[in-house]
Motif scaffolding. Sequence first.
Motif, mmCIF file in Angstrom:
data_model
loop_
_atom_site.group_PDB
_atom_site.id
_atom_site.type_symbol
_atom_site.label_atom_id
_atom_site.label_comp_id
_atom_site.label_asym_id
_atom_site.label_seq_id
_atom_site.Cartn_x
_atom_site.Cartn_y
_atom_site.Cartn_z
ATOM 1 N N PRO A 75 0.908 -1.285 -0.082
ATOM 2 C CA PRO A 75 -0.131 -0.002 -0.200
ATOM 3 C C PRO A 75 1.111 1.424 0.137
ATOM 4 O O PRO A 75 0.036 1.677 -0.249
ATOM 5 N N LEU A 76 2.086 0.971 -0.106
ATOM 6 C CA LEU A 76 3.265 2.817 0.043
ATOM 7 C C LEU A 76 2.632 3.053 -1.341
ATOM 8 O O LEU A 76 2.895 2.421 -2.490
ATOM 9 N N LEU A 77 2.546 4.584 -0.590
ATOM 10 C CA LEU A 77 2.165 5.490 -2.601
ATOM 11 C C LEU A 77 3.855 5.022 -3.466
ATOM 12 O O LEU A 77 3.532 5.111 -4.308
ATOM 13 N N ARG A 78 4.821 5.127 -2.255
ATOM 14 C CA ARG A 78 6.228 4.896 -3.967
ATOM 15 C C ARG A 78 6.045 3.682 -4.739
ATOM 16 O O ARG A 78 6.121 3.713 -5.553
ATOM 17 N N THR A 79 5.260 2.747 -3.285
ATOM 18 C CA THR A 79 5.544 1.138 -4.556
ATOM 19 C C THR A 79 4.464 1.218 -5.025
ATOM 20 O O THR A 79 4.505 0.845 -6.753
ATOM 21 N N ARG A 80 3.708 1.835 -5.118
ATOM 22 C CA ARG A 80 2.102 2.052 -5.478
ATOM 23 C C ARG A 80 2.554 2.391 -6.990
ATOM 24 O O ARG A 80 2.242 2.315 -8.667
ATOM 25 N N GLU A 81 3.305 3.700 -6.998
ATOM 26 C CA GLU A 81 3.417 4.429 -8.414
ATOM 27 C C GLU A 81 5.055 3.521 -8.781
ATOM 28 O O GLU A 81 4.952 4.110 -10.414
ATOM 29 N N THR A 82 5.306 2.989 -8.128
ATOM 30 C CA THR A 82 6.244 1.957 -9.058
ATOM 31 C C THR A 82 5.681 0.971 -10.363
ATOM 32 O O THR A 82 6.428 0.760 -11.647
#
Length: 221
Positions: free
Chosen positions: A76-83
Amino acid sequence: MSGKIPEEGGRGGPVRSGDGMAERLILIRHGDLGERWRGRYVGRIDVPLSAEGRQQAVALAIPVDRMDRARFWVSPLLRTRETAEIALGGTGRFEVDENLREIDFGRWDGMSFPEILAADPDAVDRWSAMEEGFVFPEGEGIADFRKRIRAAAERIIADPAESVVLFAHGGVIRFLICRFLGLPDRHHLLFEIGPASVSEIRVGGGGVLTLLNDRHHLGVG
């Protein structure tokens, strides 16, 4: 995939039935957080990818033919979702799995690791050793963390997709590797998971399991 996750400290891993062709569990860590956060712990501070991180995510692009044969799960991390969004070409073909969230150090957000050690000298050692009874600021303990990582691992091996691709934080990836290899959780420190890196677990016939650790580091080939 089919098989079972070994109990804590056991040996073995997922066992593929059928034709014995290798299946793949592909683990992708999110990209760079930028100079501001370099060397600092980022937990509840849910920061977006830096420009460098976005470039790294582009380099991790998933081929369209693989998209059709794989399942994509994202922390659920934003940076992971963006990746994941960038690597999947903006298709949105991924599912957020709450079990893949990293464990929350909470009060140490934005601190460097020397600063963390100065504030609580034994804390990192207790965490690294996965000591029972260690509870993080948000109330999740080691047993809770193990439970959800185990749930994520069992879900992976039950998935019928040809391969499962996970976008997650490096710490979560380390513990998933331990689950698949049947290693005690304390072995997670043996696995170096770099930024914007890809690790791959191949599961062959008869349960033969090979870890290709950080084989696809950006710029390494």
